[in-house]
Design a protein around this motif. Structure first.
Motif, short mmCIF file in Angstrom:
data_model
loop_
_atom_site.label_atom_id
_atom_site.label_comp_id
_atom_site.label_asym_id
_atom_site.label_seq_id
_atom_site.Cartn_x
_atom_site.Cartn_y
_atom_site.Cartn_z
N SER A 180 70.11 -16.67 -43.40
CA SER A 180 69.39 -17.76 -44.08
C SER A 180 69.52 -17.65 -45.60
CB SER A 180 67.91 -17.73 -43.68
OG SER A 180 67.34 -16.47 -44.01
N LEU A 181 69.61 -16.41 -46.14
CA LEU A 181 69.79 -16.25 -47.59
C LEU A 181 71.13 -16.81 -48.03
CD1 LEU A 181 68.37 -12.67 -48.34
CD2 LEU A 181 67.31 -14.88 -48.74
N ARG A 182 72.17 -16.53 -47.23
CA ARG A 182 73.50 -17.06 -47.57
C ARG A 182 73.48 -18.59 -47.50
NH1 ARG A 182 74.37 -12.62 -44.30
NH2 ARG A 182 75.70 -10.95 -45.12
N GLN A 183 72.91 -19.13 -46.43
CA GLN A 183 72.92 -20.57 -46.26
C GLN A 183 72.12 -21.25 -47.37
OE1 GLN A 183 74.87 -22.01 -44.19
NE2 GLN A 183 75.54 -20.04 -43.34
N ARG A 198 75.66 -12.31 -56.10
CA ARG A 198 74.33 -12.59 -56.66
C ARG A 198 73.23 -12.67 -55.61
NH1 ARG A 198 75.59 -17.05 -61.45
NH2 ARG A 198 77.19 -15.81 -62.51
N VAL A 199 73.60 -12.75 -54.35
CA VAL A 199 72.57 -12.85 -53.31
C VAL A 199 72.67 -11.70 -52.31
CG1 VAL A 199 71.66 -14.29 -51.43
CG2 VAL A 199 72.49 -15.37 -53.54
N VAL A 200 73.84 -11.58 -51.67
CA VAL A 200 73.97 -10.60 -50.58
C VAL A 200 73.92 -9.17 -51.11
CG1 VAL A 200 75.45 -9.80 -48.71
CG2 VAL A 200 75.29 -12.24 -49.21
N LEU A 201 74.71 -8.88 -52.15
CA LEU A 201 74.77 -7.51 -52.67
C LEU A 201 73.42 -7.03 -53.21
CD1 LEU A 201 76.63 -5.11 -53.03
CD2 LEU A 201 77.34 -6.02 -55.24
N PRO A 202 72.71 -7.83 -54.03
CA PRO A 202 71.37 -7.37 -54.45
C PRO A 202 70.41 -7.18 -53.28
CG PRO A 202 72.14 -9.14 -55.88
CD PRO A 202 73.11 -9.05 -54.75
N ALA A 203 70.51 -8.05 -52.26
CA ALA A 203 69.61 -7.92 -51.12
C ALA A 203 69.89 -6.65 -50.32
CB ALA A 203 69.75 -9.14 -50.21
N ALA A 204 71.14 -6.18 -50.36
CA ALA A 204 71.52 -4.97 -49.60
C ALA A 204 71.57 -3.74 -50.49
CB ALA A 204 72.88 -5.19 -48.94
N LEU A 205 70.98 -3.83 -51.69
CA LEU A 205 71.14 -2.76 -52.68
C LEU A 205 70.64 -1.41 -52.18
CD1 LEU A 205 72.12 -2.18 -55.52
CD2 LEU A 205 69.80 -2.61 -56.35
N SER A 206 69.52 -1.40 -51.46
CA SER A 206 68.97 -0.12 -51.03
C SER A 206 69.95 0.61 -50.10
CB SER A 206 67.64 -0.33 -50.31
OG SER A 206 67.81 -1.10 -49.14
N GLY A 207 70.51 -0.12 -49.14
CA GLY A 207 71.47 0.49 -48.22
C GLY A 207 72.74 0.93 -48.93
N VAL A 208 73.19 0.12 -49.89
CA VAL A 208 74.41 0.46 -50.63
C VAL A 208 74.20 1.73 -51.45
CG1 VAL A 208 75.95 -0.32 -52.47
CG2 VAL A 208 75.24 -1.91 -50.68
N MET A 209 73.06 1.80 -52.17
CA MET A 209 72.78 2.99 -52.98
C MET A 209 72.63 4.23 -52.11
SD MET A 209 72.85 2.05 -56.12
CE MET A 209 72.15 3.49 -56.89
N ALA A 210 71.97 4.07 -50.97
CA ALA A 210 71.80 5.22 -50.08
C ALA A 210 73.15 5.69 -49.56
CB ALA A 210 70.89 4.84 -48.92
N SER A 211 74.07 4.76 -49.31
CA SER A 211 75.40 5.16 -48.83
C SER A 211 76.14 5.96 -49.89
CB SER A 211 76.21 3.93 -48.44
OG SER A 211 76.63 3.21 -49.58
N PHE A 212 75.94 5.60 -51.17
CA PHE A 212 76.59 6.35 -52.25
C PHE A 212 76.07 7.80 -52.28
CE2 PHE A 212 77.18 2.26 -54.97
CZ PHE A 212 78.16 1.84 -54.07
N VAL A 213 74.76 7.95 -52.17
CA VAL A 213 74.17 9.30 -52.24
C VAL A 213 74.60 10.14 -51.03
CG1 VAL A 213 72.03 10.61 -52.33
CG2 VAL A 213 72.20 8.43 -53.52
N LEU A 214 74.61 9.52 -49.85
CA LEU A 214 75.02 10.25 -48.65
C LEU A 214 76.50 10.62 -48.72
CD1 LEU A 214 73.07 8.26 -45.92
CD2 LEU A 214 72.59 10.57 -46.75
#
Length: 299
Positions: A180-183, A198-214
């Protein structure tokens, strides 16, 4: 008959519950046993060597005379590998995940994702051999002063090893963003690229940052590839073309059996391992804190 069937089902559930409890108990017991042995042997080491000297010393020669137990050269070598590997794995892994999650067709995704994950199934010793026989000669062709064992080739192969983990975790985080965010963004006239950045990447920021640390934690714990490619020269240098030694590589070196059990030289294995455990545990805690802090909840 119905009562007998019910009792039989309850007995089966109790048995399954007991087996599951036993598995969980054995896992916890194994973890506690490893930590206890590590802590006890490390304590024995620190009765001989001061903690301050261990953490602040810049010379690591526990197997040579005069002996010195400053672990900073090993920590510096490990960080050099982690930084080099992250420079490869993070941008390439994130770009791969963005393409797979937002731009690739279903058919392309079905082909590319398994191919990417094949990298995770290659034994680490093969990566080390690849670094020695292919990556190092390639670097030496550009920089003739490159040593046979060097930090650059080790960083490159560790970056390739960590890449599938980074891409897979980032892909999962991006695909978890509600459609729904994309649409909604498309309805406002945004392009595919704008929606992604501007929408998807900021919304997934927590998972992306956690993947970097792991991914960084995975690079810190890598052993065989860095043992083969980076060498066994514990020294503090910023030159990636020189031989270094990481914490894991040192543990492998001493564990080969030439050091008598019970000596302070042997106990250095556990002191270094305890420090390595503390670093990776801290990074995992940071990853979970990042996930909890920046997690977006959608209804």
């Amino acid at each position: 008959m119905a009562g007998a069937g019910t009792r039989k089902s309850r007995a089966k559930e109790e048995l399954i519950r007991f087996v599951l409890f036993l598995c969980a108990f054995l896992s916890i017991l194994t973890t506690l046993s490893i930590i206890s042995i590590l802590a006890w042997e490390a304590y024995s080491f620190f009765r001989e060597v001061r903690v301050f000297d261990f953490l602040s010393g810049t010379r690591w020669t526990p197997l040579l005379e005069p002996r010195s137990f400053g672990v900073l050269p090993l920590v510096a070598g490990t960080l050099q590998i982690v930084v080099g590997a992250s420079l490869i794995a993070i941008p390439v892994g994130l770009a791969s995940a963005i393409y797979l999650a937002e731009f690739a067709s279903a058919r392309v995704r079905r082909v590319l994702k398994p191919v990417l994950e094949i990298l995770a199934g290659i034994p680490t010793v093969v990566y080390g051999y690849f670094a020695l026989t292919f990556v190092t000669p390639l670097i030496a062709g550009i920089f003739p002063q490159t040593q046979i064992f060097n930090a650059a080739s080790a960083s490159i192969v560790v970056g390739i090893m960590v890449l599938p983990m980074t891409a897979s975790l980032c892909d999962d985080a991006l695909r978890a963003v509600p459609e729904s965010l994309r649409q909604g963004a498309f309805a406002l006239g945004a392009t595919q690229f704008e929606v992604t950045l501007r929408v998807v990447l900021p919304a997934a920021l927590s998972g992306v940052m956690a993947s970097f640390v792991l991914a960084a934690s995975r690079a810190i714990g890598e052993t065989m590839a860095v043992t083969l490619a980076a060498g066994a020269t514990p020294k503090m240098t910023l030159n990636p073309l020189e031989s270094i030694q990481t914490m894991t590589a040192y543990i492998v070196q001493v564990s080969l059996g030439d050091t008598p059990v019970g000596t302070v030289e042997y106990q250095t294995i556990f002191a270094v391992a305890a420090l390595l455990f503390a670093i990776t545990l801290s990074m995992n805690i940071i990853a979970h804190r990042v996930l909890a802090r920046f997690r977006e909840v959608y209804e």
